[in-house]
Design a protein around this motif. Structure first.
Motif, short mmCIF file in Angstrom:
data_model
loop_
_atom_site.label_atom_id
_atom_site.label_comp_id
_atom_site.label_asym_id
_atom_site.label_seq_id
_atom_site.Cartn_x
_atom_site.Cartn_y
_atom_site.Cartn_z
N ASP A 27 81.00 -49.52 -83.85
CA ASP A 27 80.44 -50.20 -82.65
C ASP A 27 79.32 -51.17 -83.19
OD1 ASP A 27 80.31 -51.19 -80.22
OD2 ASP A 27 80.15 -49.27 -79.18
N ARG A 28 78.60 -51.78 -82.27
CA ARG A 28 77.45 -52.52 -82.55
C ARG A 28 76.46 -51.75 -82.38
NH1 ARG A 28 78.05 -58.19 -80.44
NH2 ARG A 28 79.47 -58.09 -82.33
N TYR A 29 75.16 -51.67 -83.18
CA TYR A 29 73.97 -50.69 -83.35
C TYR A 29 72.77 -51.49 -83.61
CZ TYR A 29 77.35 -46.87 -83.16
OH TYR A 29 78.41 -45.89 -82.86
N LEU A 30 71.54 -51.21 -82.95
CA LEU A 30 70.28 -51.57 -83.35
C LEU A 30 69.82 -50.99 -84.56
CD1 LEU A 30 68.04 -53.64 -82.56
CD2 LEU A 30 67.03 -51.83 -81.19
N LEU A 31 69.49 -51.53 -85.59
CA LEU A 31 68.95 -50.94 -86.72
C LEU A 31 67.71 -51.46 -87.32
CD1 LEU A 31 72.39 -51.51 -88.87
CD2 LEU A 31 71.82 -49.22 -87.69
N ASN A 32 67.14 -50.58 -88.22
CA ASN A 32 66.04 -50.64 -89.02
C ASN A 32 66.19 -50.83 -90.30
OD1 ASN A 32 64.01 -51.99 -87.12
ND2 ASN A 32 63.26 -49.94 -86.67
N ILE A 33 65.64 -51.56 -91.28
CA ILE A 33 65.69 -51.12 -92.73
C ILE A 33 64.40 -50.28 -92.99
CG2 ILE A 33 65.47 -51.96 -95.05
CD1 ILE A 33 67.22 -54.43 -94.33
N VAL A 34 64.59 -49.32 -93.58
CA VAL A 34 63.48 -48.28 -93.54
C VAL A 34 63.15 -48.18 -95.04
CG1 VAL A 34 64.01 -46.98 -91.45
CG2 VAL A 34 64.90 -46.11 -93.61
N GLU A 35 63.98 -48.22 -95.95
CA GLU A 35 63.59 -48.58 -97.62
C GLU A 35 64.63 -49.70 -98.24
OE1 GLU A 35 64.30 -44.75 -99.60
OE2 GLU A 35 63.62 -43.66 -97.94
N GLY A 36 64.11 -50.19 -99.13
CA GLY A 36 64.80 -51.21 -99.80
C GLY A 36 64.12 -51.58 -101.13
N GLU A 37 65.11 -51.91 -102.07
CA GLU A 37 64.48 -52.43 -103.26
C GLU A 37 65.63 -53.25 -104.03
OE1 GLU A 37 64.06 -49.67 -106.58
OE2 GLU A 37 65.41 -48.34 -105.53
N VAL A 38 65.05 -54.23 -104.77
CA VAL A 38 66.04 -55.04 -105.45
C VAL A 38 66.18 -54.40 -106.90
CG1 VAL A 38 66.31 -57.46 -106.57
CG2 VAL A 38 65.53 -57.21 -104.37
N LYS A 39 67.03 -54.31 -107.55
CA LYS A 39 67.21 -53.67 -108.72
C LYS A 39 68.59 -54.15 -109.52
CE LYS A 39 69.35 -49.24 -107.63
NZ LYS A 39 69.28 -47.72 -107.72
N ARG A 40 68.66 -53.86 -110.69
CA ARG A 40 69.83 -54.13 -111.40
C ARG A 40 70.97 -53.42 -111.00
NH1 ARG A 40 70.58 -58.95 -113.63
NH2 ARG A 40 71.92 -58.79 -115.60
N ASN A 41 72.21 -54.01 -111.02
CA ASN A 41 73.31 -53.25 -110.60
C ASN A 41 73.71 -52.42 -111.59
OD1 ASN A 41 75.21 -54.85 -112.36
ND2 ASN A 41 75.94 -56.06 -110.63
N SER A 42 74.84 -51.42 -111.55
CA SER A 42 75.12 -50.43 -112.43
C SER A 42 75.74 -51.03 -113.75
CB SER A 42 76.08 -49.10 -111.87
OG SER A 42 77.03 -49.91 -111.33
N LYS A 43 76.51 -52.14 -113.32
CA LYS A 43 77.29 -52.80 -114.60
C LYS A 43 76.41 -53.77 -115.40
CE LYS A 43 81.86 -51.79 -112.72
NZ LYS A 43 82.97 -52.26 -112.08
N ASN A 44 75.10 -54.08 -114.91
CA ASN A 44 74.26 -54.98 -115.53
C ASN A 44 74.96 -56.40 -115.45
OD1 ASN A 44 71.82 -55.32 -116.58
ND2 ASN A 44 72.36 -55.28 -118.48
N THR A 45 75.38 -56.73 -114.25
CA THR A 45 76.04 -58.13 -114.29
C THR A 45 75.18 -59.05 -113.08
OG1 THR A 45 77.37 -57.08 -112.28
CG2 THR A 45 78.31 -57.47 -114.69
N GLY A 46 74.24 -58.15 -112.63
CA GLY A 46 73.29 -58.97 -111.63
C GLY A 46 72.52 -57.99 -111.00
N ASP A 47 71.68 -58.67 -110.03
CA ASP A 47 70.70 -57.94 -109.07
C ASP A 47 71.24 -57.66 -107.62
OD1 ASP A 47 68.82 -57.99 -111.05
OD2 ASP A 47 68.30 -60.01 -110.80
#
Length: 192
Positions: A27-47
């Motif tokens: 369904d459609r829900y109201l959300l908040n982002i409570v944590e987040g970070e930019v990091k390198r992906n597991s295959k080291n092919t991007g962020d």
């Protein structure tokens, strides 16, 4: 040896399996982002922007949904999709894609999103389910029906076989208004 200083008597060892968390209806829900970070992906092919959201209202308030969005990627298609998702998220929060310069701006900014259930293979090769964000809702798509309300791709309606029955056949109907809005101002409609 290290002293643990925890009581494991009431811990359920099945929780060690991990998994996708609580499954709630599509369904459609109201959300908040409570944590987040930019990091390198597991295959080291991007962020990627890795984040945790929480449903903030209704019966499922507190349910957590995790997400990843490619910010940069060596595959241009993956990067293009990820950046489009990030732009849609910025629009959904009311920040606006032109104003988003730091992922911290997204923290605790309410937004609507369509949630769906995704099946994936666990480490033990068993099928598991998790909640995923299917679409970020903003002014450009707010009138599209949420996933549980969307018509099926094949609705099994038999077409008329009469040569001239003078009945106009239409499968497209006017989309329902955005669910969950309840007359309140949507995030992208806020004024400073």
């Amino acid at each position: 040896m290290a002293q643990l200083n925890v009581n494991l008597a009431d811990v359920n060892e099945k929780d060690a399996e991990g998994g996708g968390g609580v499954i709630i209806p599509r369904d459609r829900y109201l959300l908040n982002i409570v944590e987040g970070e930019v990091k390198r992906n597991s295959k080291n092919t991007g962020d990627l922007f890795e984040f945790k959201t929480e449903v903030v209202e209704g019966e499922y308030a507190g349910v957590k949904v995790f997400g990843n969005i490619n910010v940069t990627h060596q595959t241009l298609t993956a990067q293009k999709i990820g950046q489009a998702q990030l732009a849609a998220l910025a629009e959904a929060t009311g920040i606006g894609k032109a104003n988003l310069t730091d992922t911290d701006q997204l923290l605790f900014q309410p937004f609507y999103a369509d949630l769906d259930v995704e099946t994936y293979k666990g480490r033990d090769n068993s099928d598991k389910e998790r909640m995923v964000i299917k679409k970020y809702i903003h002014a450009g798509n707010a009138n599209e029906p949420p996933p549980s309300k969307a018509p099926a791709a094949n609705d099994n309606v038999k077409a008329s076989t009469a040569a001239n029955d003078n009945v106009k056949q239409t499968q497209a109907t006017k989309p329902a208004p955005a669910a969950g809005g309840g007359g309140r101002t949507m995030p992208w409609q806020r004024t400073a």
